[in-house]
Design an enzyme around this catalytic site. Structure first.
Site, PDB file in Angstrom:
ATOM      1  N   PRO A   1       3.476  11.234  42.172  1.00 45.44           N
ATOM      2  CA  PRO A   1       2.303  10.363  42.164  1.00 45.44           C
ATOM      3  C   PRO A   1       1.125  10.923  41.371  1.00 45.44           C
ATOM      4  O   PRO A   1       0.858  12.120  41.396  1.00 45.44           O
ATOM      5  CB  PRO A   1       1.937  10.228  43.649  1.00 45.44           C
ATOM      6  CG  PRO A   1       2.565  11.401  44.302  1.00 45.44           C
ATOM      7  CD  PRO A   1       3.817  11.684  43.532  1.00 45.44           C
ATOM      8  N   ASN A   2       0.464  10.004  40.693  1.00 47.69           N
ATOM      9  CA  ASN A   2      -0.767  10.249  39.933  1.00 47.69           C
ATOM     10  C   ASN A   2      -0.551  11.009  38.624  1.00 47.69           C
ATOM     11  O   ASN A   2      -1.488  11.178  37.841  1.00 47.69           O
ATOM     12  CB  ASN A   2      -1.816  10.965  40.795  1.00 47.69           C
ATOM     13  CG  ASN A   2      -2.198  10.134  42.002  1.00 47.69           C
ATOM     14  OD1 ASN A   2      -2.588   8.987  41.840  1.00 47.69           O
ATOM     15  ND2 ASN A   2      -2.063  10.675  43.209  1.00 47.69           N
TER      16      ASN A   2
ATOM     17  N   ARG B   1      -7.124  12.358  34.355  1.00 49.26           N
ATOM     18  CA  ARG B   1      -7.273  12.752  35.748  1.00 49.26           C
ATOM     19  C   ARG B   1      -7.687  14.216  35.836  1.00 49.26           C
ATOM     20  O   ARG B   1      -6.925  15.098  35.441  1.00 49.26           O
ATOM     21  CB  ARG B   1      -5.918  12.566  36.427  1.00 49.26           C
ATOM     22  CG  ARG B   1      -5.825  13.138  37.802  1.00 49.26           C
ATOM     23  CD  ARG B   1      -4.372  13.309  38.225  1.00 49.26           C
ATOM     24  NE  ARG B   1      -4.307  13.710  39.610  1.00 49.26           N
ATOM     25  CZ  ARG B   1      -3.284  14.337  40.162  1.00 49.26           C
ATOM     26  NH1 ARG B   1      -2.211  14.610  39.439  1.00 49.26           N
ATOM     27  NH2 ARG B   1      -3.315  14.674  41.418  1.00 49.26           N
TER      28      ARG B   1
ATOM     29  N   TYR C   1      -6.032  19.722  35.310  1.00 46.44           N
ATOM     30  CA  TYR C   1      -4.690  19.404  34.827  1.00 46.44           C
ATOM     31  C   TYR C   1      -4.557  19.379  33.310  1.00 46.44           C
ATOM     32  O   TYR C   1      -3.449  19.186  32.795  1.00 46.44           O
ATOM     33  CB  TYR C   1      -4.241  18.054  35.413  1.00 46.44           C
ATOM     34  CG  TYR C   1      -4.155  18.071  36.927  1.00 46.44           C
ATOM     35  CD1 TYR C   1      -3.255  18.908  37.575  1.00 46.44           C
ATOM     36  CD2 TYR C   1      -4.989  17.273  37.705  1.00 46.44           C
ATOM     37  CE1 TYR C   1      -3.181  18.953  38.955  1.00 46.44           C
ATOM     38  CE2 TYR C   1      -4.920  17.296  39.094  1.00 46.44           C
ATOM     39  CZ  TYR C   1      -4.016  18.140  39.710  1.00 46.44           C
ATOM     40  OH  TYR C   1      -3.933  18.185  41.070  1.00 46.44           O
TER      41      TYR C   1
ATOM     42  N   ASN D   1       8.172  17.837  39.373  1.00 47.47           N
ATOM     43  CA  ASN D   1       6.772  17.987  39.756  1.00 47.47           C
ATOM     44  C   ASN D   1       6.504  16.859  40.744  1.00 47.47           C
ATOM     45  O   ASN D   1       6.298  15.705  40.354  1.00 47.47           O
ATOM     46  CB  ASN D   1       5.825  17.887  38.562  1.00 47.47           C
ATOM     47  CG  ASN D   1       4.373  18.139  38.985  1.00 47.47           C
ATOM     48  OD1 ASN D   1       4.067  18.189  40.185  1.00 47.47           O
ATOM     49  ND2 ASN D   1       3.491  18.296  38.024  1.00 47.47           N
TER      50      ASN D   1
ATOM     51  N   ALA E   1       1.484  15.355  44.893  1.00 46.99           N
ATOM     52  CA  ALA E   1       1.049  15.573  46.275  1.00 46.99           C
ATOM     53  C   ALA E   1       2.205  15.515  47.273  1.00 46.99           C
ATOM     54  O   ALA E   1       2.098  16.081  48.375  1.00 46.99           O
ATOM     55  CB  ALA E   1      -0.022  14.551  46.646  1.00 46.99           C
TER      56      ALA E   1
ATOM     57  N   GLU F   1      11.096  23.673  40.526  1.00 46.60           N
ATOM     58  CA  GLU F   1       9.847  22.998  40.898  1.00 46.60           C
ATOM     59  C   GLU F   1       8.763  23.429  39.911  1.00 46.60           C
ATOM     60  O   GLU F   1       8.630  24.622  39.632  1.00 46.60           O
ATOM     61  CB  GLU F   1       9.472  23.430  42.322  1.00 46.60           C
ATOM     62  CG  GLU F   1       8.120  22.930  42.798  1.00 46.60           C
ATOM     63  CD  GLU F   1       7.776  23.444  44.198  1.00 46.60           C
ATOM     64  OE1 GLU F   1       8.677  24.004  44.894  1.00 46.60           O
ATOM     65  OE2 GLU F   1       6.607  23.315  44.592  1.00 46.60           O
TER      66      GLU F   1
ATOM     67  N   HIS G   1       4.532  22.917  38.591  1.00 39.99           N
ATOM     68  CA  HIS G   1       3.176  22.376  38.755  1.00 39.99           C
ATOM     69  C   HIS G   1       2.364  22.783  37.545  1.00 39.99           C
ATOM     70  O   HIS G   1       2.498  23.899  37.036  1.00 39.99           O
ATOM     71  CB  HIS G   1       2.504  22.924  40.019  1.00 39.99           C
ATOM     72  CG  HIS G   1       3.277  22.595  41.259  1.00 39.99           C
ATOM     73  ND1 HIS G   1       3.252  21.349  41.839  1.00 39.99           N
ATOM     74  CD2 HIS G   1       4.129  23.350  41.992  1.00 39.99           C
ATOM     75  CE1 HIS G   1       4.045  21.349  42.888  1.00 39.99           C
ATOM     76  NE2 HIS G   1       4.600  22.538  43.002  1.00 39.99           N
TER      77      HIS G   1
ATOM     78  N   ARG H   1      -5.750  27.139  44.800  1.00 38.70           N
ATOM     79  CA  ARG H   1      -6.482  25.907  45.110  1.00 38.70           C
ATOM     80  C   ARG H   1      -6.656  25.750  46.629  1.00 38.70           C
ATOM     81  O   ARG H   1      -6.568  26.720  47.361  1.00 38.70           O
ATOM     82  CB  ARG H   1      -5.750  24.725  44.460  1.00 38.70           C
ATOM     83  CG  ARG H   1      -5.645  24.887  42.927  1.00 38.70           C
ATOM     84  CD  ARG H   1      -5.036  23.687  42.273  1.00 38.70           C
ATOM     85  NE  ARG H   1      -5.859  22.495  42.491  1.00 38.70           N
ATOM     86  CZ  ARG H   1      -5.419  21.251  42.306  1.00 38.70           C
ATOM     87  NH1 ARG H   1      -4.181  21.046  41.887  1.00 38.70           N
ATOM     88  NH2 ARG H   1      -6.225  20.235  42.527  1.00 38.70           N
TER      89      ARG H   1
HETATM   90  C1  DQA Z   1       0.359  19.225  41.047  1.00 35.57           C
HETATM   91  C2  DQA Z   1      -0.358  19.974  42.184  1.00 35.57           C
HETATM   92  C3  DQA Z   1      -0.427  19.108  43.436  1.00 35.57           C
HETATM   93  O1  DQA Z   1      -1.095  19.792  44.470  1.00 35.57           O
HETATM   94  C4  DQA Z   1      -1.172  17.817  43.143  1.00 35.57           C
HETATM   95  O2  DQA Z   1      -1.167  16.982  44.288  1.00 35.57           O
HETATM   96  C5  DQA Z   1      -0.662  17.102  41.946  1.00 35.57           C
HETATM   97  C6  DQA Z   1      -0.293  17.876  40.757  1.00 35.57           C
HETATM   98  C7  DQA Z   1       0.312  20.030  39.725  1.00 35.57           C
HETATM   99  O3  DQA Z   1       1.082  19.714  38.833  1.00 35.57           O
HETATM  100  O4  DQA Z   1      -0.520  20.937  39.566  1.00 35.57           O
HETATM  101  O5  DQA Z   1      -0.620  15.875  41.907  1.00 35.57           O
HETATM  102  O6  DQA Z   1       1.712  19.038  41.389  1.00 35.57           O
END
Ligand code: DQA
Length: 150
Positions: A11-12, A19, A24, A75, A78, A99, A101, A108
């Site tokens: 998501p997002n 964003r 990011y 990835n 959240a 995994e 990020h 964080r």
């Molecule tokens: C994320 C880190 C997560 O905590 C966050 O909710 C994201 C992006 C990252 O790529 O840094 O949406 O996965």
């Protein structure tokens, strides 16, 4: 034909570039896709790059990877910090997975320090921005090159 490496985004991540760019980065998800395609091609692999804001769709794609993918890069956004459903799907998926990020989740907020899905993956790469994905492709490609053909 050789199976692709699935690159699944949660998501997002469709909002990348606009964003929270200070967290990011300024690259869009299409830029990340292009980086992944270039890196994978250089290593002799293809990728299947997807994004969803829906947990169930991500679970369905992980299930699909059981037969359709050579490896998996996730990835989970959240959902990393909430989704036992994604953990269970990954535990049921025997293809090697990484995994990733963009941000360093350990520097964080405390709620980002725990990942439900880490238990089910070969390794975790975080904190290198879009390069995290390329590092994951390199790690998977090396593992797949040494794996015995099934
Ligand atoms: C994320 C880190 C997560 O905590 C966050 O909710 C994201 C992006 C990252 O790529 O840094 O949406 O996965």
């Amino acid at each position: 034909m050789a199976k692709p490496i699935y690159v699944l985004n949660g998501p997002n991540l469709n909002l990348l570039g606009s964003r929270e760019p200070e967290v990011y980065g300024k690259e869009t998800l299409d830029d990340v896709r292009a980086r992944c395609e270039r890196r994978a091609a250089a290593l002799g692999f293809s990728i299947d790059f997807r994004q969803s804001n829906h947990e169930g769709e991500l679970v369905a794609w992980i299930q699909e990877a059981r037969g359709g993918a050579a490896g998996l890069i996730v990835n989970a956004g959240a959902f990393t910090h909430t989704s036992i459903a994604m953990l269970d799907a990954l535990l049921a998926c025997s293809v090697p997975s990484v995994e990733v990020h963009l941000s360093n989740i350990f520097t964080r907020e405390p709620f980002r320090h725990h990942s439900y899905i880490s238990k089910a993956v070969k390794g975790v790469i975080c904190g290198f921005g879009a390069q995290s994905y390329e590092l994951a492709i390199e790690a998977l490609a090396a593992r797949l090159a040494t794996a015995k053909p099934s």
